[in-house]
Design an enzyme around this catalytic site. Sequence first.
Site, short mmCIF file in Angstrom:
data_model
loop_
_atom_site.label_atom_id
_atom_site.label_comp_id
_atom_site.label_asym_id
_atom_site.label_seq_id
_atom_site.Cartn_x
_atom_site.Cartn_y
_atom_site.Cartn_z
N LYS A 102 34.16 2.63 12.42
CA LYS A 102 35.16 2.27 13.46
C LYS A 102 36.38 3.18 13.36
CE LYS A 102 38.19 -1.19 12.59
NZ LYS A 102 39.62 -0.86 12.78
N ASN A 103 36.92 3.30 12.16
CA ASN A 103 38.20 4.02 12.03
C ASN A 103 38.04 5.53 12.21
OD1 ASN A 103 39.48 1.65 11.75
ND2 ASN A 103 39.84 1.81 9.54
N ARG A 131 36.14 -7.33 15.66
CA ARG A 131 36.81 -6.06 15.94
C ARG A 131 36.24 -4.93 15.08
NH1 ARG A 131 42.54 -6.32 14.56
NH2 ARG A 131 42.19 -4.13 14.97
N ARG A 140 54.05 -1.89 10.20
CA ARG A 140 53.30 -0.76 10.70
C ARG A 140 54.08 0.13 11.69
NH1 ARG A 140 47.15 -2.28 11.52
NH2 ARG A 140 46.97 -0.08 11.01
N CYS A 177 51.73 -6.17 13.08
CA CYS A 177 50.53 -6.98 13.19
C CYS A 177 50.42 -7.84 11.95
CB CYS A 177 49.29 -6.11 13.40
SG CYS A 177 48.77 -5.24 11.94
N ASP A 187 41.62 -1.35 2.90
CA ASP A 187 40.71 -2.09 3.80
C ASP A 187 39.59 -2.81 3.05
OD1 ASP A 187 42.24 -1.24 5.89
OD2 ASP A 187 40.88 0.37 6.52
N1 EPU Z 1 53.55 4.21 7.88
C1 EPU Z 1 54.86 4.53 8.08
N2 EPU Z 1 55.20 5.26 9.19
C2 EPU Z 1 54.28 5.69 10.08
C3 EPU Z 1 52.93 5.38 9.87
C4 EPU Z 1 52.59 4.63 8.75
O1 EPU Z 1 55.72 4.16 7.28
O2 EPU Z 1 54.65 6.35 11.06
C5 EPU Z 1 53.14 3.42 6.71
C6 EPU Z 1 52.40 2.15 7.07
O3 EPU Z 1 53.27 1.09 7.37
C7 EPU Z 1 51.58 1.92 5.83
C8 EPU Z 1 51.20 3.34 5.41
O4 EPU Z 1 52.18 4.18 6.01
O5 EPU Z 1 52.37 1.33 4.82
C9 EPU Z 1 49.82 3.79 5.82
O6 EPU Z 1 49.62 3.52 7.21
P1 EPU Z 1 48.68 4.44 8.11
O7 EPU Z 1 49.52 5.07 9.18
O8 EPU Z 1 47.89 5.34 7.25
O9 EPU Z 1 47.75 3.36 8.80
P2 EPU Z 1 47.04 3.57 10.20
O10 EPU Z 1 46.72 4.99 10.38
O11 EPU Z 1 47.83 2.88 11.26
C10 EPU Z 1 44.57 3.30 9.39
C11 EPU Z 1 43.45 2.36 9.61
C12 EPU Z 1 43.76 1.04 8.92
C13 EPU Z 1 43.96 1.31 7.43
C14 EPU Z 1 45.07 2.33 7.25
C15 EPU Z 1 45.30 2.73 5.80
C16 EPU Z 1 42.55 2.97 11.76
C17 EPU Z 1 42.31 2.62 13.17
N3 EPU Z 1 43.27 2.12 11.03
O12 EPU Z 1 45.73 2.71 9.99
O13 EPU Z 1 42.59 0.23 9.08
O14 EPU Z 1 44.28 0.12 6.76
O15 EPU Z 1 44.78 3.52 8.00
O16 EPU Z 1 44.14 3.26 5.26
O17 EPU Z 1 42.08 3.98 11.28
C18 EPU Z 1 41.37 -1.78 9.28
O18 EPU Z 1 40.39 -1.10 9.62
O19 EPU Z 1 41.29 -2.98 8.98
C19 EPU Z 1 42.69 -1.14 9.24
C20 EPU Z 1 43.83 -1.82 9.29
#
Ligand code: EPU
Length: 436
Positions: A22-23, A413, A127, A122, A321
Amino acid sequence: MDRFVVEGGRRLEGRVRVNGSKNAALPLLAAALLTDRPVRFRDVPDLADIRNMLGLLAELGCCRTDERLPAADPGAVTLQSVNETPSHARYEVVKTMRASICVLGPLLARRGRARVSMPGGCAIGDRPVDLHLRGLRSLGARITLEEGDIVAAAPPEGLRGETVFLGGPFGSTVLGTANVMSAAALARGRTVIESAACEPEIVDLARLLNAMGARITGAGSPRITIDGVPSLGGADHAVIPDRIEAGTLMCAAAITRGSVVLDNCPLDAMLAVADRLEAAGVRLEPTGGDDPLRCSCRVSCDRAPHPVEVTTQPHPGFPTDLQAQLMALLCIAEGNSVITERIFPERFLHVAELGRMGASLFRSGATVVVSGVRRLRGAPVMASDLRASASLVVAALAAEGTTTISRVYHLDRGYERLEDRLTALGATIHREREPG
Ligand code: EPU
């Protein structure tokens, strides 16, 4: 709304194929916005989040062109940008799926403008997306916030390559790296992303972009170099298998003291997971396949798990995750385990629900001490986010008696027909409408 009813105590045995990730698929599909040529994807999982992304892309003029073909290959999706005028990802869509933010970089790079509703927090935390915006600003984008929307515009001569630092207080950002890398593929000159996310999903996206004609090196390391090209073409791309689904199935097999072969298993992308499961006494034996990202692997366990310490970290560390699912397994370990969450320090909605099933858990801040109990007991519990729901399913498989898990739309999801796949392995689990 649906719920699951699980009769625990059945040993899982058999064979199951891991689905496409998915991701990985979400930013891959969004990358179809970067070209007007058709892009074909294979092994796209049939999930609520994927359907939402396809709906969003259709609103943005990037449509499925294969819908009327016979369903010979159910995981295949072909997308083509046929109308490059729309550029607004509306709040109504983004609020159902935060990963909608993936369209920001591709829209900006190809169409010169994007309007994407700012994702809110969320269940697993605040996030923010500040790092995404910082990265795109470094490439020359002008970004403002208007009525809750991120409004981004490229300079008239297009985005330009730059050195971009994407480290934040919790490490890098996966989707932020995807956005900046996708945008930089069409920028003028060289972009270097420092403190890039190293996740396998980023490597898969770089692989697709390179197949479309991009010039990207270093994906999978903290420094990614992108030499911009004027345009990108079509491609045919197989999505990598889902390491989180594989890890969830491993925990499910282990908690029932079962023996299950996972086919299409991305073991090479799961070394930290394998390390913690093996420390807990779970056996993982590769049984076939030359590609370590798509191998067959037998997962078995014939005793109560040993307690372990685990800390979630960015890849190649233990993934956030899978924190909830491993916690479920450790609830019945012989001793005390310590789990620390370093990516989303509030991601513990499953703790109270596991407690309702007889688990002994003590949380202090971002750490949970899990004191293993001899057995879990079935109870009515509520799913609250995707991975928390998966942990309740894992726990329910081993619990004595009946567990009902309500609000399984969270689970849907990210897991395709999980109840059918567990049933095929010998679990007693079924889906029903929630009364009322
Ligand atoms: N963060 C910031 N600023 C940003 C972006 C992120 O401070 O601009 C922080 C976040 O709050 C968090 C950390 O950085 O503490 C990592 O967040 P990241 O941006 O890597 O998360 P994401 O890209 O939004 C993806 C996955 C998540 C998974 C995370 C971490 C997808 C669609 N989602 O989210 O997957 O937990 O990376 O590996 O790829 C799930 O599948 O259940 C899920 C939540």
